[in-house]
Design a protein around this motif. Structure first.
Motif, PDB file in Angstrom:
ATOM      1  N   SER A 109      37.510  60.223 -32.131  1.00 47.80           N
ATOM      2  CA  SER A 109      38.777  59.671 -31.666  1.00 47.80           C
ATOM      3  C   SER A 109      38.518  58.246 -31.206  1.00 47.80           C
ATOM      4  O   SER A 109      37.416  57.926 -30.756  1.00 47.80           O
ATOM      5  N   PHE A 112      37.079  58.096 -27.825  1.00 44.73           N
ATOM      6  CA  PHE A 112      35.786  58.764 -27.589  1.00 44.73           C
ATOM      7  C   PHE A 112      34.670  58.080 -28.383  1.00 44.73           C
ATOM      8  O   PHE A 112      34.278  58.558 -29.449  1.00 44.73           O
ATOM      9  N   VAL A 120      29.582  62.270 -27.635  1.00 46.23           N
ATOM     10  CA  VAL A 120      30.614  61.232 -27.498  1.00 46.23           C
ATOM     11  C   VAL A 120      30.878  60.958 -26.018  1.00 46.23           C
ATOM     12  O   VAL A 120      30.496  61.743 -25.151  1.00 46.23           O
ATOM     13  N   ASP A 121      31.531  59.848 -25.748  1.00 43.77           N
ATOM     14  CA  ASP A 121      31.870  59.465 -24.383  1.00 43.77           C
ATOM     15  C   ASP A 121      33.324  59.858 -24.119  1.00 43.77           C
ATOM     16  O   ASP A 121      34.249  59.294 -24.708  1.00 43.77           O
ATOM     17  N   ARG A 122      33.497  60.849 -23.242  1.00 40.10           N
ATOM     18  CA  ARG A 122      34.851  61.337 -22.949  1.00 40.10           C
ATOM     19  C   ARG A 122      35.323  60.872 -21.577  1.00 40.10           C
ATOM     20  O   ARG A 122      36.204  61.491 -20.988  1.00 40.10           O
ATOM     21  N   GLY A 168      37.987  68.065 -24.731  1.00 41.79           N
ATOM     22  CA  GLY A 168      38.430  67.009 -25.640  1.00 41.79           C
ATOM     23  C   GLY A 168      38.686  67.477 -27.067  1.00 41.79           C
ATOM     24  O   GLY A 168      38.977  66.656 -27.946  1.00 41.79           O
TER      25      GLY A 168
ATOM     26  N   ASP B  66      28.340  64.304 -18.267  1.00 43.48           N
ATOM     27  CA  ASP B  66      29.183  63.161 -18.616  1.00 43.48           C
ATOM     28  C   ASP B  66      30.379  63.032 -17.689  1.00 43.48           C
ATOM     29  O   ASP B  66      31.080  62.031 -17.716  1.00 43.48           O
TER      30      ASP B  66
END
Lengths: 252, 642
Positions: A109, A112, A120-122, A168, B66
């Motif tokens: 996305s 993300f 991934v970075d959420r 996510g 995270d």
């Protein structure tokens, strides 16, 4: 319990870091027990890659019991894989057949960015919560827990929405890259409960605007999010969020 | 090492009030001048960070995942205890205190446990105010259920996801403070070292999990809320990233480690089924409210459970403990399951399992009621095992779950290092030798919401620490120490994996060593054997482990290796602690010390103390200190759940 084992071909997205372009790579795995979880299958692959001197596949995971929301990947085109209401860590290999090819790629996305392989970075989701996904009450001085009776049915509805694990998958599966199921679930939970009512307008406005700012798209009723949600969160929560937002915009 | 508990004088019920009155405060306008580091964002860490920020302190919060929403408190299923007595069934603060201290087999500090029971009610109020959707009765009031080790119904719950909902409450309070700018959140950071300046805890060194960068942060106090060390056993119900590193690094800097051998083995987990297994999954203890535990009477009976008639089943908990039945405390339930399996009555393919049967509850209450209570647990069980508990009994077996041991703290939750506090599962303080169900959530939130802020104010008010910066040599040295350690870990991997072992190969070996010799039953011979085997395993790790990749990049193998290196060092004090305690108590069953009925036999004359270990340097034998436990308000008795 079965003791069946299967052989698999894997196509996995490999990407060194955010700056590099990724590519699918193929791997073969033999004698995978059908009782293994999907992540245990990836563990087996990683042990094999490590022993061969290759770079193991980086993937996020933590509780491995379907509640922390850390894991997730798109498996054969479906976020969290083929089983309904199942996180990737709770997907078991018995749902695959001998000789299957499994394509594994990260949640994709605009909001993300990929960090490495399947990671991934959420953090955009955290920022939506920070915009207003809370009741502004400091520690201490809360009234007795039974001071406000809440009908059991209302508490249950709020709980249905509150069950969101923030993985996510909804965003990854949405053709618009919308985070409306995620945001709607939090807005719903708090607007259903009497404690959340005083801030409902500000909350709806702030969270929707944070969602837009992070680059998430909007809902066009594709219902893909609901279909992949590992916790079965209903799109009714999106409708409730829209009502909250409209009410706040017109009557704010 | 000085072990001063700092328990206030006066009657038990007044200690906490008196203490709050007598301790120093920091004026609201001055609080912004103080910086506090909180490591971990579980129930204890998130609630502490939020509460301190609300009060005006500058907080830096760190988590390994995270997002702070993912800490392992999230996996707690069953509930949270409080002495509300909403059910009018005879509960009170005194009773919750007594049940907790008795459940812990009289190996915890009276004053701490009493304070825990006192603030338990505030926790429920606070969580309701935050919008935690607790289960409700039809009339709208809060619902309760029963848990092990208690004869009252005092457990509040949100389906089978109570930990998740309480964590989201704390996470939302934390998020509000991040938004306000009072909390600076650092995600995907692993704490690698504690930094001391003039003997006080003044900062930490972290490794960024994405970039591999090493950084340091300074503050006026450091709070560790980094959870338990169950993953030393490799297989446990802990999350994969749960580790002892933060606590162990603090221990190496001088923080005493209390009762490391007190490891709770939870009776209701899904049994192990293969060598590839990465973790064990807990099935909430609340299932024992309606599930009946049984094994076939005849050893080696391989019939399907449905084909075994009632009279050929042994409902061993109900038979042996008629007054508590299936709801005996966890340690008792676990040991009895082991006993049945050792006697050849275990079921399933490995014969290391017992049945947990809902047939009678379904007949009595109907499927719908049972599913409403346990639906998500049944679903989770079915996903993992491919078997539906509505149609056939669950199979369960004990697994490592929670660690009562942890960093030693005084009444102010401060470790033996000034300015270093430990809260939640990371400390040792409230659960003695066995934790009762639904008490971990209570303790995490009690420490974070209602206790730590007073302790921090008292510390700042009475010491008035000078300002330090992370350019001081102590910080530079700590960063270097961390970098050197990473280099040392990677050193042996330059020539590729040939002839080498993976991190997990060695971790599994450590796990088996601990489980076999320092698990549900322990004896001198086994413990000595384990202790003798440990140095070779440590050597094998440093000599033979292969870690792919580099230090300055996202490297999950390196992360695991660093944690395992600490588990390998830490395992020594788990074993030494079990060896030194020549009595049985709670989770710690020394086979040499049992009653005639094979229950844990305490030795209050010689072992009514907290064992606190002091680090002496690499290769040096650690030193054991003792904090004597005195009981002024309860009389330690042989626990009986009959």
């Amino acid at each position: 319990m079965t003791t069946k084992s299967i052989d698999l071909s894997l196509e996995i997205w490999r990407q060194k870091d955010s700056r590099t372009t990724g590519v699918f790579e193929s791997y073969q795995l033999k004698s995978i027990s059908a009782d293994m979880s999907f992540l245990e299958m990836l563990d087996v692959l990683n042990e094999k890659l490590t022993r061969e001197g290759l770079d193991p596949v980086a993937f996020d995971h933590d509780c491995r019991e379907g509640i922390c929301g850390m894991c997730g990947a798109v498996v054969n085109g479906i976020a969290h894989g083929p089983e309904p209401e199942t996180t990737l860590c709770q997907l078991h290999m018995r749902h695959f057949c001998n000789g299957d090819t499994i394509v594994i790629e990260p949640f994709r996305s605009r909001a993300f960015p990929i960090r490495k392989d399947l990671i991934v970075d959420r953090s955009a989701l955290d920022r939506i919560i920070q915009a207003g996904g809370y009741i502004s009450v400091n520690t201490g001085g809360a009234p007795d827990g039974n001071a406000i009776p809440i009908p059991s049915a209302t508490a249950e509805l709020a709980m249905d929405a509150a069950a969101c694990i923030g993985c996510g998958a909804c965003v990854a599966s949405c053709p618009n890259g919308a985070a409306m199921l995620f945001t709607g679930a939090k807005i719903s939970q708090l607007s259903l409960l009497p404690q959340g009512r005083p801030e409902r307008k500000e909350r709806a406005m702030a969270m929707v605007s944070a969602m837009d700012k992070e680059g998430f798209g909007n809902c066009t009723n594709e219902r893909e999010c609901e279909a992949v949600c590992p916790k079965g969160i209903s799109i009714r929560n999106i409708a409730r969020m829209n009502r909250e937002f409209v009410k706040a915009s017109f009557f704010g | 090492m000085q072990l001063k508990s700092n328990v206030p004088e006066g009657p038990l019920a007044e200690k906490w009030d008196k203490h709050r009155f007598s301790t120093k405060l920091v004026n609201p306008a001055n609080r912004r001048k103080y910086k506090v580091i909180v490591v971990g964002t579980g129930l204890a860490g998130a609630s502490a960070a939020a509460t301190l920020a609300e009060q005006g302190y500058e907080v830096s919060s760190f988590c390994i995942q995270d997002s702070p929403r993912r800490a392992h408190s999230i996996a707690a299923q069953g509930g949270i205890n409080a002495a509300k007595n909403y059910q009018n069934d005879g509960d009170s603060i005194q009773r919750l205190f007594y049940d907790t201290i008795k459940g812990g087999d009289f190996r915890s500090r009276e004053a701490n446990v009493y304070r825990l029971a006192q603030v338990s009610n505030n926790i429920i109020d606070q969580c309701v105010a935050q919008g935690v959707p607790f289960a409700r009765e039809y009339g709208g009031t809060l619902a309760n259920r029963s848990f092990g080790g208690a004869q009252v119904s005092r457990t509040f719950y949100a389906r089978g996801q109570t930990g998740q909902q309480l964590l989201f409450g704390a996470y939302s309070a934390l998020s509000r403070q991040i938004k306000s700018g009072k909390v600076t959140m650092h995600t995907r950071q692993e704490m690698m070292e504690l930094v001391l300046v003039d003997g006080q805890a003044r900062g930490i060194v972290t490794r960024d999990i994405i970039s591999g960068e090493i950084a340091s942060y300074s503050a006026d106090a450091v709070i560790l809320a980094t959870g338990g060390y169950g993953n030393a056993y490799f297989l446990s119900t802990n999350a994969m990233a749960s580790n002892v590193t933060a606590a162990w690094r603090a221990h190496r800097m001088g923080a005493g480690f209390a009762n490391p051998s007190f490891v709770q083995i939870h009776p209701t987990c899904i049994p192990v089924h293969g060598s590839y297994q990465s973790k064990l999954t807990l099935m909430s203890e609340s299932l024992r409210n309606d599930g009946r535990v049984w094994v076939p009477k005849k050893p080696g009976d391989t019939r399907k459970p449905g084909s075994i008639p009632e009279e050929e089943r042994d409902y061993y908990l109900e038979n042996k403990y008629p007054s508590f039945g299936n709801l005996v405390p966890r340690d008792v339930a676990s040991r009895n399951a082991k006993e049945q399996c050792d006697a050849g009555k275990g079921v399933g393919s490995t014969q290391l399992a017992v049945y947990l049967d809902f047939a009678e509850a379904i007949r009595r209450d109907g499927e719908a009621t049972i599913l409403k209570k346990y639906g998500n647990l049944f679903q989770m069980y079915e996903k993992i095992t491919d078997s539906n508990p509505l149609h056939e009994p669950m199979m369960i077996y004990p697994a490592v779950h929670y660690t009562m041991g942890g960093l030693w703290v005084d009444y102010n939750l401060m470790t033996t290092i000034p300015g270093l506090f430990a809260i939640g599962e990371c400390n040792f303080s409230d659960h003695g030798a066995n934790r009762l169900g639904a008490s971990a959530l209570m303790q995490g939130l009690a420490d974070g919401y209602f206790i730590i802020a007073n302790c921090i104010a008292d510390y700042f008010g009475s010491t008035n620490p000078d300002k330090v910066s992370s350019t001081l040599p102590q910080f530079v040295d700590a960063r270097k120490k961390c970098q050197d350690r990473i280099q040392k870990l990677l050193r042996g991997s330059k020539n590729g994996p040939q002839g080498k072992l993976t991190v997990d190969d060695i971790h599994k070996e450590l796990g088996i060593l601990l489980w076999d010799h320092c698990g549900m039953a322990r004896n001198k011979e086994g413990l000595e054997k384990a202790l003798a085997k440990l140095p070779a395993l440590q050597e094998k790790f440093w000599k033979d482990v292969y870690i792919p990749g580099k230090g300055k990049e996202l490297n999950q193998s390196l992360e695991r290796a660093g944690r395992l290196a600490d588990f390998l060092e830490f395992a020594e004090i788990i074993i030494r602690d079990a060896l030194a305690r020549e009595e049985s108590c709670g989770c710690h069953l020394r086979e040499e010390s049992q009653t005639e009925e094979n229950e844990a036999k305490r030795d209050d004359v010689n072992y009514s103390h907290v064992s606190v270990w002091e680090y002496q340097g690499d290769g040096q034998e650690p030193v054991l200190h003792k904090e004597e436990l005195t009981f002024e308000n309860v009389t330690p008795s042989q626990r009986s759940y009959k």
